[in-house]
Design an enzyme around this catalytic site. Structure first.
Site, PDB file in Angstrom:
ATOM      1  N   SER A 119       0.824  -1.201   0.000  1.00 12.96           N
ATOM      2  CA  SER A 119       0.000   0.000   0.000  1.00 12.96           C
ATOM      3  C   SER A 119       0.858   1.250   0.000  1.00 12.96           C
ATOM      4  CB  SER A 119      -0.916  -0.017   1.215  1.00 12.96           C
ATOM      5  OG  SER A 119      -0.187  -0.390   2.351  1.00 12.96           O
ATOM      6  N   HIS A 140      -2.617  -2.900  -5.916  1.00 10.06           N
ATOM      7  CA  HIS A 140      -3.060  -2.562  -4.558  1.00 10.06           C
ATOM      8  C   HIS A 140      -4.585  -2.642  -4.456  1.00 10.06           C
ATOM      9  CE1 HIS A 140      -3.459   0.665  -1.217  1.00 10.06           C
ATOM     10  NE2 HIS A 140      -3.461  -0.550  -0.706  1.00 10.06           N
ATOM     11  N   GLU A 152      -5.768  -0.218  -7.432  1.00  8.83           N
ATOM     12  CA  GLU A 152      -4.764   0.800  -7.746  1.00  8.83           C
ATOM     13  C   GLU A 152      -3.552   0.077  -8.334  1.00  8.83           C
ATOM     14  OE1 GLU A 152      -3.552   4.707  -5.282  1.00  8.83           O
ATOM     15  OE2 GLU A 152      -3.133   2.864  -4.200  1.00  8.83           O
ATOM     16  N   ASN A 190      -3.275   6.257  -0.567  1.00 11.04           N
ATOM     17  CA  ASN A 190      -2.683   6.427   0.756  1.00 11.04           C
ATOM     18  C   ASN A 190      -1.921   7.736   0.909  1.00 11.04           C
ATOM     19  OD1 ASN A 190      -3.732   4.323   2.201  1.00 11.04           O
ATOM     20  ND2 ASN A 190      -2.182   2.882   1.505  1.00 11.04           N
TER      21      ASN A 190
HETATM   22  N1  CAA Z   1     -18.842 -10.861   0.046  1.00 10.85           N
HETATM   23  C1  CAA Z   1     -19.537 -10.216  -0.909  1.00 10.85           C
HETATM   24  N2  CAA Z   1     -20.247  -9.085  -0.686  1.00 10.85           N
HETATM   25  C2  CAA Z   1     -20.281  -8.604   0.553  1.00 10.85           C
HETATM   26  C3  CAA Z   1     -19.602  -9.242   1.599  1.00 10.85           C
HETATM   27  C4  CAA Z   1     -18.855 -10.411   1.303  1.00 10.85           C
HETATM   28  N3  CAA Z   1     -18.164 -11.063   2.224  1.00 10.85           N
HETATM   29  N4  CAA Z   1     -19.796  -8.535   2.729  1.00 10.85           N
HETATM   30  C5  CAA Z   1     -20.554  -7.504   2.405  1.00 10.85           C
HETATM   31  N5  CAA Z   1     -20.866  -7.534   1.096  1.00 10.85           N
HETATM   32  C6  CAA Z   1     -21.646  -6.540   0.362  1.00 10.85           C
HETATM   33  C7  CAA Z   1     -23.028  -6.376   0.917  1.00 10.85           C
HETATM   34  O1  CAA Z   1     -23.929  -7.275   0.329  1.00 10.85           O
HETATM   35  C8  CAA Z   1     -23.349  -4.935   0.568  1.00 10.85           C
HETATM   36  O2  CAA Z   1     -23.719  -4.844  -0.779  1.00 10.85           O
HETATM   37  P1  CAA Z   1     -24.943  -3.891  -1.239  1.00 10.85           P
HETATM   38  O3  CAA Z   1     -24.497  -2.518  -0.912  1.00 10.85           O
HETATM   39  O4  CAA Z   1     -25.064  -4.175  -2.702  1.00 10.85           O
HETATM   40  O5  CAA Z   1     -26.093  -4.361  -0.425  1.00 10.85           O
HETATM   41  C9  CAA Z   1     -22.008  -4.233   0.715  1.00 10.85           C
HETATM   42  O6  CAA Z   1     -21.029  -5.270   0.546  1.00 10.85           O
HETATM   43  C10 CAA Z   1     -21.828  -3.572   2.068  1.00 10.85           C
HETATM   44  O7  CAA Z   1     -21.936  -4.543   3.074  1.00 10.85           O
HETATM   45  P2  CAA Z   1     -22.783  -4.390   4.423  1.00 10.85           P
HETATM   46  O8  CAA Z   1     -24.068  -3.680   4.128  1.00 10.85           O
HETATM   47  O9  CAA Z   1     -22.872  -5.683   5.114  1.00 10.85           O
HETATM   48  O10 CAA Z   1     -21.850  -3.566   5.330  1.00 10.85           O
HETATM   49  P3  CAA Z   1     -21.734  -2.029   5.534  1.00 10.85           P
HETATM   50  O11 CAA Z   1     -22.784  -1.274   4.815  1.00 10.85           O
HETATM   51  O12 CAA Z   1     -21.578  -1.898   6.994  1.00 10.85           O
HETATM   52  O13 CAA Z   1     -20.355  -1.716   4.802  1.00 10.85           O
HETATM   53  C11 CAA Z   1     -18.056  -1.623   4.451  1.00 10.85           C
HETATM   54  C12 CAA Z   1     -19.174  -2.307   5.187  1.00 10.85           C
HETATM   55  C13 CAA Z   1     -18.106  -2.017   2.975  1.00 10.85           C
HETATM   56  C14 CAA Z   1     -16.745  -2.144   5.036  1.00 10.85           C
HETATM   57  C15 CAA Z   1     -18.207  -0.087   4.594  1.00 10.85           C
HETATM   58  O14 CAA Z   1     -18.279   0.241   5.935  1.00 10.85           O
HETATM   59  C16 CAA Z   1     -17.078   0.665   3.959  1.00 10.85           C
HETATM   60  O15 CAA Z   1     -17.048   0.863   2.761  1.00 10.85           O
HETATM   61  N6  CAA Z   1     -16.111   1.137   4.805  1.00 10.85           N
HETATM   62  C17 CAA Z   1     -14.915   1.821   4.339  1.00 10.85           C
HETATM   63  C18 CAA Z   1     -13.938   0.798   3.870  1.00 10.85           C
HETATM   64  C19 CAA Z   1     -12.680   1.429   3.366  1.00 10.85           C
HETATM   65  O16 CAA Z   1     -12.490   2.628   3.324  1.00 10.85           O
HETATM   66  N7  CAA Z   1     -11.773   0.558   2.959  1.00 10.85           N
HETATM   67  C20 CAA Z   1     -10.496   0.973   2.466  1.00 10.85           C
HETATM   68  C21 CAA Z   1      -9.551   0.928   3.581  1.00 10.85           C
HETATM   69  S1  CAA Z   1      -7.979   1.527   3.086  1.00 10.85           S
HETATM   70  C22 CAA Z   1      -7.265   0.202   2.377  1.00 10.85           C
HETATM   71  O17 CAA Z   1      -7.745  -0.872   2.316  1.00 10.85           O
HETATM   72  C23 CAA Z   1      -5.973   0.458   1.731  1.00 10.85           C
HETATM   73  C24 CAA Z   1      -4.795   0.638   2.527  1.00 10.85           C
HETATM   74  O18 CAA Z   1      -3.760   0.514   1.947  1.00 10.85           O
HETATM   75  C25 CAA Z   1      -4.747   1.025   3.922  1.00 10.85           C
END
Ligand code: CAA
Length: 284
Positions: A119, A140, A152, A190
């Site tokens: 990342s 990424h 990415e 990032n």
């Molecule tokens: N498999 C398939 N689909 C799934 C799933 C799984 N295991 N788990 C959840 N989903 C789907 C759900 O069905 C839902 O889809 P719809 O919107 O079409 O209904 C969607 O994913 C969202 O799931 P939930 O409703 O259960 O959960 P939520 O609404 O609480 O969202 C989340 C959870 C997606 C994590 C949301 O909170 C989010 O987007 N958070 C921010 C995440 C983020 O910013 N990630 C990046 C972090 S930085 C990084 O990774 C890089 C780095 O280098 C640090």
């Protein structure tokens, strides 16, 4: 080159997500962990996430079973010999990643692509450990990998056009929207995310506001799905600290200097969701 078999090094949070995604999209996947215990944990995480996908109606039970059957776990790097692309998803430690690239270069076919899910670390450094620097690039993914729509790509000075095009097609074929960054610290996402998260920690550290209000401010004021401290717990405090420290080391830019509170929390074992405690409590 057509990619059919995907090798993944590391079955942690990111590695397991990449394995799940690739298997769901029909690839044969070989995932390597350093020991049986880590491998079992990673495979269990994949099963849990697939079960969640079925529960949410995103995946049929038959497709889950077919995807699961395409995954092979191993503790031997040599089992990645048949991979058309190998994706390294180990912890954010450059020396470790460099040694993995050296090993991958030795065990995989000479025409295979080698990618890193790093990342923030320099992909060029990893490429320099191989005899095929033109076939090395960054891929990424974002956490949770099966859900987040972004990939990415990191193209170094050395990445060949053919490798770039093949990897781009592979990423788009996994249903991701692809963006391309130079091999610069933190890449696109990032480079913007880390200063923002560190600022949120400083804000809390300086008693500017409560953690709940910092998070609610961003969630409701900017419509982000999570506030910065919740996101930090989600990504992992240790991972974020690693990234910030590496970016600071490379740039000496104060925007990437980790606040003391973050460092102390990591030392104390407050790593976020994965350890049951971070800025918030997840023990229940
Ligand atoms: N498999 C398939 N689909 C799934 C799933 C799984 N295991 N788990 C959840 N989903 C789907 C759900 O069905 C839902 O889809 P719809 O919107 O079409 O209904 C969607 O994913 C969202 O799931 P939930 O409703 O259960 O959960 P939520 O609404 O609480 O969202 C989340 C959870 C997606 C994590 C949301 O909170 C989010 O987007 N958070 C921010 C995440 C983020 O910013 N990630 C990046 C972090 S930085 C990084 O990774 C890089 C780095 O280098 C640090």
């Amino acid at each position: 080159m057509e990619i059919k078999t995907v090798g993944v090094v590391g079955c942690g949070l990111m590695g397991s997500g990449i394995v799940e995604l690739a298997a769901k999209y029909g690839y044969t996947v070989v995932v390597r962990e350093i020991n049986d215990d880590f491998l079992a944990k990673g495979l269990k995480r994949i099963q849990g996430s697939m079960a969640r996908g079925v529960e949410k109606g995103k995946l049929s039970a038959a497709d889950r079973d077919a995807a699961w059957a395409r995954i092979k776990g191993t503790t031997q790097m040599a089992d990645l010999a048949g991979a058309d692309i190998a994706i390294e998803a180990a912890i954010e430690n450059l020396e470790l990643k460099k040694s993995i690239f050296k090993e991958l270069d030795a065990v995989t076919r000479p025409d295979a692509i080698l990618a890193s899910n790093t990342s923030s670390l320099a992909v060029t450094e990893m490429a320099s450990m191989t005899k095929r620097p033109g076939q090395v690039l960054g891929l990424h993914f974002f956490n949770p990998v099966p859900v987040m729509p972004l990939l990415e790509m990191v193209r170094t000075f050395l990445t060949s056009e053919e490798t770039y095009q093949t990897a781009r097609k592979f990423g788009e074929g996994l249903g991701k929207t692809v963006i391309v960054s130079k091999d610069a610290p933190g890449f696109i996402v990032n480079a913007l995310l880390i200063p923002y998260i560190l600022d949120a920690v400083r804000m809390y550290e300086n008693d500017f506001a409560s953690k709940e209000d910092i998070d609610t401010g961003i969630r409701l004021g900017l419509n982000h799905p999570m506030g910065p401290l919740t996101l930090l717990d989600f990504v992992g405090l240790d991972t974020t600290l690693f990234i910030a420290d590496e970016m600071f080391k490379e740039t000496k830019d104060a925007r990437f200097a980790a606040p003391t509170l973050l460092r102390r929390m990591v030392t104390a074992g407050y790593l976020g969701r994965k350890s049951g405690k971070g800025f918030y409590d997840y023990s229940k």
